[in-house]
Design an enzyme around this catalytic site. Sequence first.
Site, short mmCIF file in Angstrom:
data_model
loop_
_atom_site.label_atom_id
_atom_site.label_comp_id
_atom_site.label_asym_id
_atom_site.label_seq_id
_atom_site.Cartn_x
_atom_site.Cartn_y
_atom_site.Cartn_z
N ARG A 135 71.04 47.73 34.66
CA ARG A 135 72.39 47.15 35.14
C ARG A 135 72.23 45.67 35.54
NH1 ARG A 135 74.40 44.53 39.82
NH2 ARG A 135 72.48 45.71 41.12
N CYS A 154 69.09 33.56 36.40
CA CYS A 154 70.50 33.17 35.81
C CYS A 154 70.35 32.10 34.72
CB CYS A 154 70.59 31.85 37.04
SG CYS A 154 72.00 30.83 36.25
N HIS A 185 66.00 46.52 47.95
CA HIS A 185 66.30 45.37 47.11
C HIS A 185 65.93 43.97 47.24
CE1 HIS A 185 68.77 44.84 43.65
NE2 HIS A 185 69.10 43.29 43.98
#
Lengths: 307, 307
Positions: free
Chosen positions: A15, A241, A208
């Site tokens: 994900r 990114c 996380h």
Amino acid sequence: MSKSSPVTIVEVGPRDGFQSIGPFIPTATKIALIGRLHDAGLRRMEITSFVSPSALPQLADAEDVVSAAATLHDLDSQVLVPTLRHAERALAAGARHLSAVLSVSERHNIGNVRRTPLESAADYAAIIAAASPDIRIRLNLATSFDCPHVGCIGEEAVLGLLEILLAATTDVEVALCDTTGRADPRHVRSLFASAQARFPEVSAWAFHGHDTFGLGAANALAAWDAGVRVFDAAIAGLGGCPFAPGATGNVATEDLVWMFSRMGADTGIELDRLLAVARNVADLPGAQVGGRVRQAMEARACLAVAQ
Amino acid sequence: MSKSSPVTIVEVGPRDGFQSIGPFIPTATKIALIGRLHDAGLRRMEITSFVSPSALPQLADAEDVVSAAATLHDLDSQVLVPTLRHAERALAAGARHLSAVLSVSERHNIGNVRRTPLESAADYAAIIAAASPDIRIRLNLATSFDCPHVGCIGEEAVLGLLEILLAATTDVEVALCDTTGRADPRHVRSLFASAQARFPEVSAWAFHGHDTFGLGAANALAAWDAGVRVFDAAIAGLGGCPFAPGATGNVATEDLVWMFSRMGADTGIELDRLLAVARNVADLPGAQVGGRVRQAMEARACLAVAQ
């Protein structure tokens, strides 16, 4: 994962990782990789997200991925759902574990879903109401430590929002998310300690983290010190990114498996198998990867001879 | 570095980093880089090593580097000396701070200096005897956690060797070195706790870590938790193996400065200036670099917008 395993790693590569990759990954490839991660011992994964296919074409095949993952033995598959509407889609597709998400930072939340955190909190309560009691819930609080727009997030903002969210249910796993990777170990320990002290009724806590500034493992260690035993991570450190090479993403699953295994905390995951998957993931067109263990193991023939 | 600075970083790039680079770095370049590291706020550096020039041609200019570094205000320059003979050369060249080194692992020590650890311990005692009382001593125990040849090193081997070494003097800073990068935070905490409990008379303790398996920062955090306040690091994460790209070396100075600064522990170092040096060091021909903060700051225009 054996029931006695002291650390649970939630593989979020399919994900959080895949969504950062531009070129579409064929659905069959995604399903095969999820299968191989399962073979390596992973028993919890965030396998996809139900979002607008036009906004995130990479995850437009969420229904197919959910169906395929449901065939894997003993796999707890969670799917990310940013709003009630998408949660309803996920449930209709057969999802059994919803991973809700909202951001503590108003500006970040508005940027993501065009609503304030309080509006998202109301939506979250509606998700809880819509889900039958046997649907498991993970609640992700993005920007719990730091926001890309406004910087450091105060503890009271996190705890105050949690107070509202936990009115819907406390039978939930709460993940405090270091979205930017700019959290530091002292902050991680402090916030988890405060949150656990204030909300002892929460079923479980998770961390996380991102490795952008090299603190992925150190922050996970800090969360471990605070008693956290559930950690998100992405295979091969996916999640960077695509426009900024080097701005690496999630902490690499193999790096956390390495650290916790060396510390004697079993994850139930076989590192060699995991590394084989990581190498293939790193070769996906458009993948921005990170982590250290993958490269170190490839170079292990090089033995240090100096100090 | 202010006297109240709670963390001292020892920049070892000019020694542990440069020695890993094949192409000779012009002496003037080395001296200029040391000067710029000093400008960035570093007040302790391992600037070179006195070893056989034929074995390590990169550091054949040790005398010149020592002379130049002596002109920098308030810089505590240490030089690595593997044997008495080289210590005598260093002292003759004007070195005021000797960094002795031997390896706990017999096989590793024999590989490095063709003598057993006990033989090196006798040599170390001779170095102490040869140095006048105003010469500062750092004692590095390589492979204190793990050896590239024999794997994990037991605590008793380290403590037993230390017992012998500390008979020469306790007015010494002892660095426990994770030579391979395979130490884990639990091991780091445990060994420092044991060593400090057994040898409370030691002046100071330091940690020398590598980031090969991604635990450079986490292990430094573990040492910090154990009360250690002196940390070796190399600018740009220099120190990898030139034959194995990805097998990164010392933990990057900029990564430790980032972590400790975020934790509120001042290092006295200006990150922006440090990063400017790191970028130039990364461009040195033959440099194998690591670390995260350098790349993250270069990519900081990329703001995370997802969780």
